[in-house]
Scaffold this active site. Structure first.
Site, short mmCIF file in Angstrom:
data_model
loop_
_atom_site.label_atom_id
_atom_site.label_comp_id
_atom_site.label_asym_id
_atom_site.label_seq_id
_atom_site.Cartn_x
_atom_site.Cartn_y
_atom_site.Cartn_z
N GLU A 1 0.85 -1.10 -0.07
CA GLU A 1 0.06 -0.04 -0.06
C GLU A 1 0.87 1.32 0.03
O GLU A 1 0.63 2.34 0.78
CB GLU A 1 -1.01 0.00 1.25
CG GLU A 1 -1.91 -1.24 1.11
CD GLU A 1 -2.75 -1.52 2.20
OE1 GLU A 1 -2.96 -0.42 3.31
OE2 GLU A 1 -3.43 -2.51 2.48
N ASN B 1 2.14 -5.01 -3.21
CA ASN B 1 0.62 -5.49 -2.69
C ASN B 1 -0.25 -4.20 -2.58
O ASN B 1 0.22 -3.49 -1.57
CB ASN B 1 0.69 -6.62 -1.63
CG ASN B 1 -0.60 -7.22 -1.25
OD1 ASN B 1 -1.49 -7.63 -1.98
ND2 ASN B 1 -1.19 -6.96 -0.08
N HIS C 1 -10.32 -6.23 -2.01
CA HIS C 1 -11.38 -5.86 -1.09
C HIS C 1 -12.51 -5.14 -1.75
O HIS C 1 -12.42 -3.83 -1.95
CB HIS C 1 -10.72 -4.85 0.12
CG HIS C 1 -9.66 -5.77 0.96
ND1 HIS C 1 -10.36 -6.62 1.77
CD2 HIS C 1 -8.55 -5.49 1.01
CE1 HIS C 1 -9.08 -7.49 2.45
NE2 HIS C 1 -7.96 -6.34 1.94
N GLU D 1 -6.28 -10.76 -1.07
CA GLU D 1 -7.05 -10.50 0.20
C GLU D 1 -8.64 -10.20 -0.12
O GLU D 1 -9.10 -9.37 0.27
CB GLU D 1 -6.77 -9.14 0.72
CG GLU D 1 -5.15 -9.22 1.21
CD GLU D 1 -4.78 -7.79 1.85
OE1 GLU D 1 -5.45 -7.21 2.19
OE2 GLU D 1 -3.46 -7.55 1.93
N ASP E 1 -12.39 -10.04 -0.40
CA ASP E 1 -13.81 -10.18 0.17
C ASP E 1 -14.69 -9.32 -0.61
O ASP E 1 -14.34 -8.49 -1.16
CB ASP E 1 -13.74 -10.07 1.79
CG ASP E 1 -12.74 -8.71 2.23
OD1 ASP E 1 -12.54 -7.89 1.49
OD2 ASP E 1 -12.19 -8.81 3.04
O1 9MR Z 1 -7.78 -8.01 8.41
C1 9MR Z 1 -6.62 -7.19 9.11
C2 9MR Z 1 -7.40 -6.78 10.53
O2 9MR Z 1 -7.47 -7.63 11.40
C3 9MR Z 1 -6.39 -5.52 11.14
O3 9MR Z 1 -7.07 -5.00 12.21
C4 9MR Z 1 -6.27 -4.59 9.95
C5 9MR Z 1 -5.44 -3.28 10.65
O4 9MR Z 1 -4.91 -2.56 9.49
O5 9MR Z 1 -5.63 -5.23 9.07
C6 9MR Z 1 -6.44 -6.07 8.39
O6 9MR Z 1 -5.69 -6.58 6.98
C7 9MR Z 1 -5.47 -5.75 6.27
C8 9MR Z 1 -4.16 -6.11 5.51
O7 9MR Z 1 -3.18 -6.53 6.25
C9 9MR Z 1 -3.51 -5.04 4.27
N1 9MR Z 1 -4.86 -4.73 3.49
C10 9MR Z 1 -6.05 -4.39 4.20
C11 9MR Z 1 -6.66 -5.34 5.05
C12 9MR Z 1 -7.72 -4.82 5.69
O8 9MR Z 1 -7.60 -3.62 6.44
#
Ligand code: 9MR
Length: 364
Positions: free
Chosen positions: A171, A213, A249, A277, A279
């Site tokens: 990111e 990513n 996402h 990732e 969903d």
């Molecule tokens: O799913 C993850 C969640 O449990 C955490 O609280 C969050 C914190 O930023 O991160 C989520 O996973 C992220 C991933 O690591 C990177 N891309 C976005 C995902 C969703 O926020």
């Protein structure tokens, strides 16, 4: 009962690159892949990892290691995953909360699970502005560069031979296509931190695939164009980058029609791509129309990946709606995964089964 992973799946995983170059019929005596030909879970349903194997498509799940103690959760990962990734426990705030003090306990639990169950282990993530302990942002440029390189080296070497691919930088590009000014790495080190991160990871494990990513890359537009320009430049200058992760996402019903073209332009650079990732959030509580739209979107993601030769996998960002990150971040939305809060499969699961079962176009 946990489902034993057939050794054929491990062999298929090891041969992925080769298999991609072969027609399906040449690499297996098994019946045509498809929902009806697949082995079953408890004798009742198709197994995603099995029906995806013939297409050399990884089926991944983001996993929280402590949830593997929950029998329903465990059974799904045991049964359907060919790849696992840590949802949180490989992030900087967990593995190096205090500078130089390492905590790989949760990540090691997942790595051991992957080893013992024949799953590929994907590494997420080395350099990210979020879930980053405060001490990093407080460093001056030379100290931050040294800390970043040390973080990458230590973590990559720890999992060498186990993690086959890393999200090295996560990111780094903002929604408008500019470099993410709010990232301490960008603010303190400037653009060069990205190639430094890739070179450092490559030195630590020359065999690992190294990925960039990001989210909201699905459509061709300012953000994906900026990522395309950035990785094109890295490739042109021989920076060791192998892959781009499309997080995926999604919001139900918003996928455009340029997804395949977009994936393909990254593959044409000589990179591989994967959905990392996925969903699909919908309004909660979900109604039948939203669930049907969600199913269509999941199916589109999988079939589009299969339509692109260099698209190597689809990872779902969690197992069950019971534990998804979505409702906390998008109030009023949720129900974003393949299994509901009670571990019942949703229409989205059936759509994924159907798309995976259809295989890669022209290879059936
Ligand atoms: O799913 C993850 C969640 O449990 C955490 O609280 C969050 C914190 O930023 O991160 C989520 O996973 C992220 C991933 O690591 C990177 N891309 C976005 C995902 C969703 O926020």
């Amino acid at each position: 009962m946990p489902h034993a992973v057939p050794s054929r799946r491990r062999a298929v995983a090891a041969l992925l690159p080769l298999l991609l170059a072969l027609p399906l019929a040449a690499c297996s005596d098994d019946p045509e892949p498809g929902p009806t030909a697949a082995p079953t879970q408890g004798g009742t349903g198709p197994v995603l990892a099995e029906i995806a194997g013939g297409s050399a498509l990884d089926i991944g799940f983001a996993v929280a290691p402590e949830l593997l103690d929950e029998p329903e959760y465990r059974e799904i990962v045991d049964t359907h995953a060919s790849l696992v990734v840590a949802e949180n426990v490989m992030k900087w705030e967990t593995t190096e909360r205090v500078q130089g003090q390492w905590d790989f306990a949760g990540a090691d639990t997942l790595a051991q699970y992957a080893r013992e169950h024949g799953k590929k282990l994907y590494g997420h993530t080395l350099v990210w502005h979020s879930q980053l302990p405060d001490w990093v942002a407080a460093l001056d440029a030379p100290a931050m560069q040294a800390a970043m390189e040390e973080h990458i080296r230590t973590q990559v070497e720890h999992f060498k031979g186990q993690v086959f691919a890393w999200d090295v930088v996560n990111e780094a590009i903002d929604d408008d296509g500019t470099r993410r000014a709010g990232s301490p790495f960008q603010a303190t080190l400037g653009d060069g931190y990205i190639e430094d991160a890739f070179r450092t990871a490559h030195e630590a494990d020359p065999d690992a695939q190294l990925c960039y990513n990001d989210y909201d890359l699905e459509a061709i537009g300012p953000k994906s164009d900026a990522v395309y320009a950035m990785v094109s430049d890295l490739v042109a200058r021989d920076v060791p980058i192998d892959c781009v992760g499309f997080q995926g996402h999604l919001t139900g019903g918003k996928l455009g029609d340029d997804l395949q073209e977009n994936l393909q332009r990254f593959v044409d650079l000589g990179l591989t791509v994967r959905f990392t990732e996925v969903d699909v959030r919908i309004p909660t509580p979900p109604n039948d129309a939203d669930l049907a739209q969600q199913a269509e979107d999941f199916g589109t993601v999988v079939s589009t990946c299969l339509a692109v030769e260099g698209c190597l996998g689809v990872t779902f960002w969690g197992v069950t709606d019971r534990y998804s990150w979505v409702p906390q971040w998008f109030p009023g939305y949720g129900a974003a995964l393949l299994w509901d809060e009670d571990y019942a499969t949703k229409p989205a699961f059936d759509a994924v089964v159907e798309a995976v079962g259809a295989g890669r176009p022209g290879r059936g």
